[in-house]
Design a protein around this motif. Structure first.
Motif, mmCIF file in Angstrom:
data_model
loop_
_atom_site.group_PDB
_atom_site.id
_atom_site.type_symbol
_atom_site.label_atom_id
_atom_site.label_comp_id
_atom_site.label_asym_id
_atom_site.label_seq_id
_atom_site.Cartn_x
_atom_site.Cartn_y
_atom_site.Cartn_z
ATOM 1 N N SER A 1 0.850 -1.193 0.000
ATOM 2 C CA SER A 1 0.000 0.000 0.000
ATOM 3 C C SER A 1 0.883 1.239 0.000
ATOM 4 O O SER A 1 1.798 1.363 0.811
ATOM 5 C CB SER A 1 -0.909 0.012 1.233
ATOM 6 O OG SER A 1 -1.698 1.188 1.276
ATOM 7 N N LEU A 2 0.607 2.161 -0.919
ATOM 8 C CA LEU A 2 1.382 3.393 -1.038
ATOM 9 C C LEU A 2 0.436 4.574 -1.195
ATOM 10 O O LEU A 2 -0.440 4.574 -2.062
ATOM 11 C CB LEU A 2 2.323 3.318 -2.243
ATOM 12 C CG LEU A 2 3.146 4.583 -2.540
ATOM 13 C CD1 LEU A 2 4.077 4.903 -1.377
ATOM 14 C CD2 LEU A 2 3.932 4.420 -3.838
ATOM 15 N N ASN A 3 0.635 5.582 -0.347
ATOM 16 C CA ASN A 3 -0.181 6.798 -0.393
ATOM 17 C C ASN A 3 0.721 7.989 -0.675
ATOM 18 O O ASN A 3 1.570 8.348 0.141
ATOM 19 C CB ASN A 3 -0.902 6.997 0.947
ATOM 20 C CG ASN A 3 -1.890 8.162 0.907
ATOM 21 O OD1 ASN A 3 -1.827 9.009 0.033
ATOM 22 N ND2 ASN A 3 -2.810 8.190 1.850
ATOM 23 N N ILE A 4 0.560 8.591 -1.859
ATOM 24 C CA ILE A 4 1.312 9.809 -2.202
ATOM 25 C C ILE A 4 0.332 10.921 -2.589
ATOM 26 O O ILE A 4 0.606 11.737 -3.464
ATOM 27 C CB ILE A 4 2.333 9.548 -3.321
ATOM 28 C CG1 ILE A 4 1.697 8.798 -4.503
ATOM 29 C CG2 ILE A 4 3.521 8.778 -2.798
ATOM 30 C CD1 ILE A 4 2.663 8.574 -5.652
ATOM 31 N N ASN B 1 3.627 12.337 -14.277
ATOM 32 C CA ASN B 1 3.731 11.074 -15.007
ATOM 33 C C ASN B 1 5.139 10.489 -14.942
ATOM 34 O O ASN B 1 5.318 9.273 -14.889
ATOM 35 C CB ASN B 1 3.345 11.285 -16.475
ATOM 36 C CG ASN B 1 1.874 11.610 -16.630
ATOM 37 O OD1 ASN B 1 1.057 11.238 -15.788
ATOM 38 N ND2 ASN B 1 1.517 12.300 -17.699
ATOM 39 N N GLU B 2 6.153 11.354 -14.920
ATOM 40 C CA GLU B 2 7.532 10.880 -14.885
ATOM 41 C C GLU B 2 7.851 10.125 -13.593
ATOM 42 O O GLU B 2 8.714 9.245 -13.581
ATOM 43 C CB GLU B 2 8.500 12.061 -15.046
ATOM 44 C CG GLU B 2 8.546 12.653 -16.447
ATOM 45 C CD GLU B 2 7.277 13.429 -16.799
ATOM 46 O OE1 GLU B 2 6.585 13.904 -15.861
ATOM 47 O OE2 GLU B 2 6.959 13.539 -17.998
ATOM 48 N N GLY B 3 7.156 10.460 -12.523
ATOM 49 C CA GLY B 3 7.419 9.788 -11.253
ATOM 50 C C GLY B 3 6.796 8.410 -11.170
ATOM 51 O O GLY B 3 7.337 7.504 -10.523
ATOM 52 N N ILE B 4 5.662 8.216 -11.831
ATOM 53 C CA ILE B 4 4.936 6.954 -11.736
ATOM 54 C C ILE B 4 5.740 5.785 -12.310
ATOM 55 O O ILE B 4 5.564 4.649 -11.906
ATOM 56 C CB ILE B 4 3.566 7.069 -12.449
ATOM 57 C CG1 ILE B 4 2.742 8.181 -11.795
ATOM 58 C CG2 ILE B 4 2.790 5.765 -12.374
ATOM 59 C CD1 ILE B 4 2.480 7.972 -10.330
ATOM 60 N N LEU C 1 -3.307 8.101 -5.364
ATOM 61 C CA LEU C 1 -2.663 9.105 -6.217
ATOM 62 C C LEU C 1 -3.462 10.391 -6.304
ATOM 63 O O LEU C 1 -3.172 11.253 -7.135
ATOM 64 C CB LEU C 1 -2.477 8.537 -7.635
ATOM 65 C CG LEU C 1 -1.558 7.323 -7.781
ATOM 66 C CD1 LEU C 1 -1.655 6.758 -9.189
ATOM 67 C CD2 LEU C 1 -0.125 7.687 -7.451
ATOM 68 N N SER C 2 -4.465 10.549 -5.487
ATOM 69 C CA SER C 2 -5.359 11.701 -5.620
ATOM 70 C C SER C 2 -4.626 13.025 -5.411
ATOM 71 O O SER C 2 -3.653 13.115 -4.658
ATOM 72 C CB SER C 2 -6.515 11.594 -4.626
ATOM 73 O OG SER C 2 -6.047 11.584 -3.299
ATOM 74 N N THR D 1 -7.072 14.374 -10.130
ATOM 75 C CA THR D 1 -5.870 14.345 -10.970
ATOM 76 C C THR D 1 -6.246 14.836 -12.367
ATOM 77 O O THR D 1 -7.379 15.257 -12.605
ATOM 78 C CB THR D 1 -5.294 12.912 -11.062
ATOM 79 O OG1 THR D 1 -6.255 12.058 -11.700
ATOM 80 C CG2 THR D 1 -4.972 12.365 -9.678
ATOM 81 N N LYS D 2 -5.307 14.730 -13.309
ATOM 82 C CA LYS D 2 -5.561 15.175 -14.676
ATOM 83 C C LYS D 2 -5.966 14.017 -15.591
ATOM 84 O O LYS D 2 -5.988 14.169 -16.815
ATOM 85 C CB LYS D 2 -4.304 15.849 -15.228
ATOM 86 C CG LYS D 2 -3.919 17.121 -14.482
ATOM 87 C CD LYS D 2 -2.670 17.757 -15.071
ATOM 88 C CE LYS D 2 -2.310 19.041 -14.338
ATOM 89 N NZ LYS D 2 -1.091 19.679 -14.906
#
Length: 577
Positions: free
Chosen positions: A354-357, A364-367, A381-382, A408-409
């Motif tokens: 589980s990851l909450n950022i 997009n470059e970070g994903i 990712l909200s 998000t976009k």
């Protein structure tokens, strides 16, 4: 979105502990149906099936209905008296008079959290349970120090819950000295307890769990915990009086498995005292003024499974230490200063589930750095800057069960990239760029149980795609484009327990007629619509309904109360109220 849309964005991310009673205690009792947290597991009353209740169920229902006829249950076997007591509490039929009937019944559990009217006058009956009483919850009551003194005869108590009992002070705590069997104690939100009063805790050597959340005068009191070698769980969340010097007294509590010190004044220096807590599996540091430098200390905690660093002063410098936290399963970095480069430091957390950022400066470059986290099940990712193209990096995460993309976009094109994640059961798509086209791309996700389309631009045509999601239990569509014609497409979603169609101003009583077949509904919101009092008749079949919101409709509180009294006895929360 307005106050009537019943939309809640939890600005404070909480730890994934058994669904905490996140709604808190309140003296109105209006949220009791959402679940209460007891410090000791009590016997749940098995009500049996509605079609064929057991003989015991029928007896319990009869006794509770005619409770005014009985003056004592002390002659009954203890387990029977316990079931009667629990059912009276559950059905909110326990009164001053009926409570007296339980004097001397040797009950083991008295869970009265949030129950209206509990005060010192009840404590004499509580104390009459004597050494049999093992668990007491009087959270949200008017119990005072005097009432607490009545418990001296209950020497075998194992669990006490006094959350939100703001009339209990240091003087009352002195009465707990003899509770040598006490294993669990909770005093959330109490400003009368001070470090001096905490001295009594030093004698509670069998304590396993202690909760002092929002106790704002306990600075210096943690010194009294130094000898509690059995302590496994300590919560001092939202205690902004806690400083680095307090942390030193925890360094010897080597059996600690759960430590929550969020929103305190603890800094990187204070964290260094945790190095020896090798059994620690949960650490909540949300909102503490710590930096990435603390990660060097945390790498010594080889058992750490859950780490909450939300709202901390993290930066890219120092984040390389994340690679040493390979045991982590749950990581919360929301509302921190991490960037795309920081996410690159997570690539070695192969056990992460589980990851909450949320609300981080991620694009997009970070994903792309998440592509190798094959065990990931939940991803928040909200409120980030990611768009549809970034979702292609998630296509290989076949174990994903939950994704939150709200605010998000992401647009319709992104839904195509999610369509192959067949394990998804929960999707939060509060996206103004999402239309019927995007929803059509998701029809292969038949395992979905939770679908949030709150702000999406779904029309009646798009509603037709919902027929593919037979397992849905939660559905929110509040974009304002739905009419009665669209609602007909959800009439066969028989598993729905929560339905939010607020803000769709074209809905009429006809929609309630369609919804009447969804008999498993527990929560229904059709606020800001054209529903009238005449349409309430269609809700009579929703016997499980506990929450109903019809704000800004042509419906009055009295209309709903009449429906509640005649057909919906389980309804405990409704608007207008």
């Amino acid at each position: 979105m307005g106050a009537t849309c019943s939309r809640k964005r939890d600005m404070v991310a909480e730890e994934p502990i058994v669904q905490r009673s996140s709604y808190g205690y309140c003296k109105s009792g209006s949220t009791k149906w959402l679940g209460m947290t007891f410090v000791r597991s009590c016997r749940d009353i098995q009500l049996g099936t509605r079609q064929c209740p057991s003989l015991m169920d029928l007896c319990l229902q009869t006794i509770c209905r005619d409770i005014h006829r009985y003056t004592t249950f002390s002659k009954l076997p203890r387990d029977i008296s316990q079931q009667i007591f629990d059912e009276l509490v559950r059905s909110e039929r326990l009164t001053d008079a009926s409570f007296e009937a339980f004097r001397g019944c040797a009950l083991e559990d008295m869970n009265l959290g949030e129950y209206l009217g509990v005060n010192d006058n009840w404590m004499d009956v509580v104390s009459s349970q004597g050494s049999s009483l093992l668990s007491l919850d009087v959270s949200g009551s008017d119990i005072t120090d005097s009432g607490l003194s009545c418990l001296k005869e209950c020497t075998n108590l194992e669990a006490l819950n006094f959350n939100f009992c703001d009339h209990i002070s240091d003087s009352g705590l002195k009465n707990m000295k003899g509770f040598s069997n006490l294993r669990s104690l909770s005093f959330r939100r109490n400003n009368a307890i001070t470090s001096e009063g905490m001295s009594v805790f030093a004698s509670l050597t069998n304590m396993v769990k202690l909760d002092l959340e929002r106790c704002l005068r306990i600075h210096g009191g943690l010194v009294h915990l130094k000898g509690l070698n059995k302590l496994e769980s300590l919560s001092i969340k939202w205690c902004n009086c806690i400083k680095d010097s307090d942390m030193e007294h925890l360094s010897g509590l080597t059996n600690l498995k759960s430590l929550q010190i969020s929103c305190s004044q603890v800094t990187d220096n204070g964290i260094t005292y945790l190095k020896g807590l090798h059994k620690l599996t949960l650490l909540n540091l949300e909102g503490c003024p710590i930096t990435s430098a603390s990660l060097n200390t945390l790498t010594a905690l080889g058992s750490l499974l859950y780490l909450n660093l939300s709202r901390c002063n993290l930066s890219t410098n120092g984040c390389e230490s994340f690679s040493g936290l390979s045991s982590l399963k749950i990581l919360n970095l929301s509302y921190s200063n991490i960037t795309n480069a920081s996410l690159a430091c997570l690539k070695d957390l192969f056990n992460l589930e589980s990851l909450n950022i949320e609300s981080c400066k991620i694009t997009n470059e970070g994903i792309v750095h998440l592509a190798g986290l094959s065990k990931l099940k939940r991803l928040e990712l909200s409120d980030t800057e990611i768009g549809s193209s970034g979702l292609e990096h998630l296509s290989g995460l076949t174990n994903l069960e939950s994704i939150n993309l709200s605010f998000t976009k992401v647009s319709d094109m992104g839904m195509i990239k999610l369509s192959g994640l067949s394990s998804l059961t929960s999707l939060n798509l509060d996206l103004p760029r999402l239309t019927d086209t995007g929803l059509a791309a998701l029809t292969s996700l038949t395992a979905l149980t939770h679908l949030d389309l709150f702000g999406a631009r779904i029309t009646d045509h798009g509603m037709s795609y919902l027929r593919n999601f037979k397992n849905l239990r939660l559905l929110e569509i509040c974009g304002g484009h739905i009419t009665d014609d669209g609602v007909k497409y959800i009439k066969d979603l028989s598993s729905l327990t929560l339905l939010n169609l607020s803000q769709n101003r074209s809905l009429t009583d006809k929609s309630l007629s369609i919804i009447s077949g969804l008999t498993e509904l527990v929560s229904l919101n059709v606020s800001n619509s054209r529903i009238t009092s005449g349409g309430l008749q269609h809700l009579k079949s929703l016997k499980h309904l506990k929450s109903l919101s019809l704000e800004c409709c042509k419906v009055t509180a009295n209309d709903i109360r009449k429906l509640q009294s005649t057909h919906l006895p389980d309804l405990v929360s409704f608007r207008p109220y």
